[in-house]
Design an enzyme around this catalytic site. Structure first.
Site, PDB file in Angstrom:
ATOM      1  N   ARG A 117      39.250  50.075  39.049  1.00  0.00           N
ATOM      2  CA  ARG A 117      39.899  50.155  37.858  1.00  0.00           C
ATOM      3  C   ARG A 117      39.090  49.880  36.817  1.00  0.00           C
ATOM      4  NH1 ARG A 117      44.803  47.429  35.160  1.00  0.00           N
ATOM      5  NH2 ARG A 117      45.021  49.538  33.449  1.00  0.00           N
ATOM      6  N   HIS A 123      42.284  49.999  26.574  1.00  0.00           N
ATOM      7  CA  HIS A 123      42.577  48.722  27.000  1.00  0.00           C
ATOM      8  C   HIS A 123      42.663  48.043  25.737  1.00  0.00           C
ATOM      9  CE1 HIS A 123      42.970  46.281  31.025  1.00  0.00           C
ATOM     10  NE2 HIS A 123      43.148  45.442  29.482  1.00  0.00           N
ATOM     11  N   GLU A 181      48.800  48.976  29.045  1.00  0.00           N
ATOM     12  CA  GLU A 181      50.139  47.610  28.701  1.00  0.00           C
ATOM     13  C   GLU A 181      50.394  48.215  26.886  1.00  0.00           C
ATOM     14  OE1 GLU A 181      48.703  44.225  29.894  1.00  0.00           O
ATOM     15  OE2 GLU A 181      49.218  44.083  31.677  1.00  0.00           O
ATOM     16  N   ASN A 205      51.606  45.981  36.143  1.00  0.00           N
ATOM     17  CA  ASN A 205      50.725  45.127  36.094  1.00  0.00           C
ATOM     18  C   ASN A 205      52.528  43.837  35.992  1.00  0.00           C
ATOM     19  OD1 ASN A 205      48.769  46.499  35.256  1.00  0.00           O
ATOM     20  ND2 ASN A 205      48.271  46.040  33.424  1.00  0.00           N
ATOM     21  N   TYR A 229      52.463  40.127  36.603  1.00  0.00           N
ATOM     22  CA  TYR A 229      52.133  38.812  36.254  1.00  0.00           C
ATOM     23  C   TYR A 229      53.279  37.551  36.929  1.00  0.00           C
ATOM     24  CZ  TYR A 229      47.945  40.391  35.692  1.00  0.00           C
ATOM     25  OH  TYR A 229      46.766  41.257  35.320  1.00  0.00           O
ATOM     26  N   GLU A 282      47.135  46.317  38.452  1.00  0.00           N
ATOM     27  CA  GLU A 282      47.126  44.727  37.624  1.00  0.00           C
ATOM     28  C   GLU A 282      47.589  43.558  39.014  1.00  0.00           C
ATOM     29  OE1 GLU A 282      46.234  43.615  34.513  1.00  0.00           O
ATOM     30  OE2 GLU A 282      45.354  45.058  33.345  1.00  0.00           O
TER      31      GLU A 282
HETATM   32  O1  IFM Z   1      43.075  40.157  31.607  1.00  0.00           O
HETATM   33  C1  IFM Z   1      44.292  40.998  30.949  1.00  0.00           C
HETATM   34  C2  IFM Z   1      44.130  42.730  31.083  1.00  0.00           C
HETATM   35  O2  IFM Z   1      43.659  42.583  30.351  1.00  0.00           O
HETATM   36  C3  IFM Z   1      45.469  42.945  31.323  1.00  0.00           C
HETATM   37  N1  IFM Z   1      46.885  42.566  31.092  1.00  0.00           N
HETATM   38  C4  IFM Z   1      46.834  41.080  32.055  1.00  0.00           C
HETATM   39  C5  IFM Z   1      45.334  40.707  32.250  1.00  0.00           C
HETATM   40  C6  IFM Z   1      45.626  39.269  32.637  1.00  0.00           C
HETATM   41  O3  IFM Z   1      46.345  38.560  31.117  1.00  0.00           O
END
Ligand code: IFM
Length: 467
Positions: free
Chosen positions: A101, A144, A189, A315, A317, A373
């Site tokens: 990606r 992005h 995002e 995505n 985290y 992600e």
């Molecule tokens: O590095 C970023 C990415 O560009 C977008 N999503 C979160 C990642 C980590 O912060």
């Protein structure tokens, strides 16, 4: 290439399943049609910001502004991928990754009048052709975060016209690259672009106004909605989707006020983006949280925004623990004694599973999902030519297990992209935060496989060897 990747691709051994990454034998991740790849983004890796006619982006401006990015870092050189792309594709292929990606830098491919920049376009054509030769499935994100500065000078995402300029850009790229892209993602995002860029100013262009954030979000989503039919017309065989970051919010107590706070956290982080896309409306609770911030929405916008998608990129985290702020909002109450990453983010794989299964219940028309992600930053050090990133290995294993649980619970998840292929420019945190499975020495641009990369490669090789 800095590393001989063939060295890590051991023959399948009877003991190989006992490593700290490989999923259990009954995991659905062993299915060969579950795509396992890695992700990057243009501004974070390419560098070459003045080359071949590339125009300035809002991140060039923002990172050149003192105090905006840690240590004054910028994306001017980054991983020098613009010059090292062939070796980087070899690296990706050597690891056996099946998907990649990447994103296109809008300021590289067209000028302010909309005239195509042939040199910039050819860079992506060569890159995609090489990826195809290697049999790698390509997910291409159009935006992005690197908005051309000339558009920001005319209001950026606060100006409705930017959405139409985005559709022109999508038109150009999908005509130029038709046939070499497997999946188009319009935006990465939009929450970060709108909230961090226009709501709290932590990201480019650095504006901080709640009303701006909701209006910017509306124009971002409109840009997405305008681009989808253009992509469908120009490149009918590819998949079309969008990538949303999602956040888990949990309540600090059983009190109704804290439960409501956790709900509002998820409205702000998830429903603000997903409801317009999948229900054609903004969540009204958002405007209870941020009174008076309703965006200007024209007739037909919500229908445009909620056009059907082929896939939804997710995505994920971390989780945030919240309590009521005593008024109409929430405040973070950081939990003590929990595992965190170099970013300070809590490691909470169950949050990914719970959000995914929740979306399945909330959205009747939830499209097939790719985890576009997931990964973590750690303060990785090279020692004797090796990087032992054991926390990342465990992080990835646990999050992949959460994905497997969501699949078992009936969520259609077709693949997973690690963030990131290599260490790169982590926005406001510059180069200090390392998210890669490949270490980058920024002084020499030498790439070194971390232990996580070796284990991912080993798993993919074992999976490939299965009949
Ligand atoms: O590095 C970023 C990415 O560009 C977008 N999503 C979160 C990642 C980590 O912060």
């Amino acid at each position: 290439m800095a590393n001989d990747t063939s060295a890590v691709l051991d023959p399948v051994s009877p003991h190989s399943l006992a490593d700290p990454f490989t999923p259990p034998a009954d995991s659905s991740l062993w299915r060969k049609n579950f795509l396992l790849g890695a992700a990057t983004a243009a501004y974070q890796i390419e560098g070459a910001i003045h080359e071949d006619g590339r125009l300035p982006s809002i991140w060039d401006t923002f990172s050149a502004t003192p105090g905006k990015v840690l240590a004054g870092d910028t994306g001017a050189v980054a991983c020098d991928h613009y010059h090292r792309w062939e070796a980087d594709v070899d690296l990706l292929a050597g690891l056996g990754l099946e998907g990649y990606r990447l994103s296109i830098a809008w300021p590289r491919v067209m000028d302010a009048a909309g005239t195509p920049n042939r040199k910039g376009i050819d860079f992506y054509k060569r890159l995609l052709a090489r990826l195809k030769e290697k049999g790698i499935t390509t997910f291409v994100t159009l935006y992005h975060w690197d908005l051309p500065q000339h558009l920001e000078d005319r209001g950026g995402w606060l100006n409705r016209d930017t959405a139409y300029r985005f559709a022109d850009y999508a038109d150009l790229m999908s005509r130029e690259l038709a046939g070499s892209v497997d999946a188009w993602g319009t935006l990465n995002e939009p929450w970060c672009s709108a909230y961090l860029g226009y709501g709290n100013g932590h990201h480019a262009p650095g504006l901080a106004n709640g009303r701006f954030a909701t209006q910017a979000m509306h124009h971002l989503l409109l840009a997405h909605g305008l681009a989808v039919p253009v992509l469908r017309a120009n490149d009918p065989r590819s998949q079309k989707g969008i990538v949303a970051n999602i956040g888990r919010g949990t309540a600090n107590s059983d009190s109704a006020a804290d439960q409501r706070a956790a709900h509002l956290f998820e409205v702000q982080h998830n429903a603000w983006v997903l409801d317009p896309l999948l229900k054609g409306e903004y969540p009204q609770d958002l405007f209870e949280l941020w009174p008076g911030t309703e965006p200007l929405v024209l007739d037909g916008d919500m229908k445009t925004i909620s056009a059907p998608l082929d896939f939804l990129g997710i995505n994920y985290y971390f989780r945030t623990n919240v309590a009521s702020d005593g008024a109409h909002g929430f405040k973070e109450v950081p939990l003590e004694g929990v595992e965190r990453t170099q970013m300070g983010w809590e490691v909470h794989p169950d949050g990914l599973r719970d959000l995914l299964t929740g979306f399945k219940d909330t959205y009747a028309n939830l499209p097939p999902i790719y985890i576009t992600e997931n990964g973590m930053a750690s303060d990785d050090q090279l020692s004797d030519g090796k990087v032992d990133d054991s926390q990342r290995i465990s992080f990835l294993k646990r999050h992949l297990a959460a994905v497997d649980e969501a699949i078992t619970a009936g969520v259609e998840i077709r693949g997973y992209f690690l963030w990131s292929l290599m260490d790169n420019f982590e926005w406001a945190f510059g180069y200090e935060r390392r998210f890669g499975i490949v270490h980058v020495d920024y002084a020499t641009q030498k790439r070194t496989l971390k232990r996580s990369a070796e284990l991912v490669a080993k798993f993919l090789k074992e999976r490939g060897a299965r009949t």
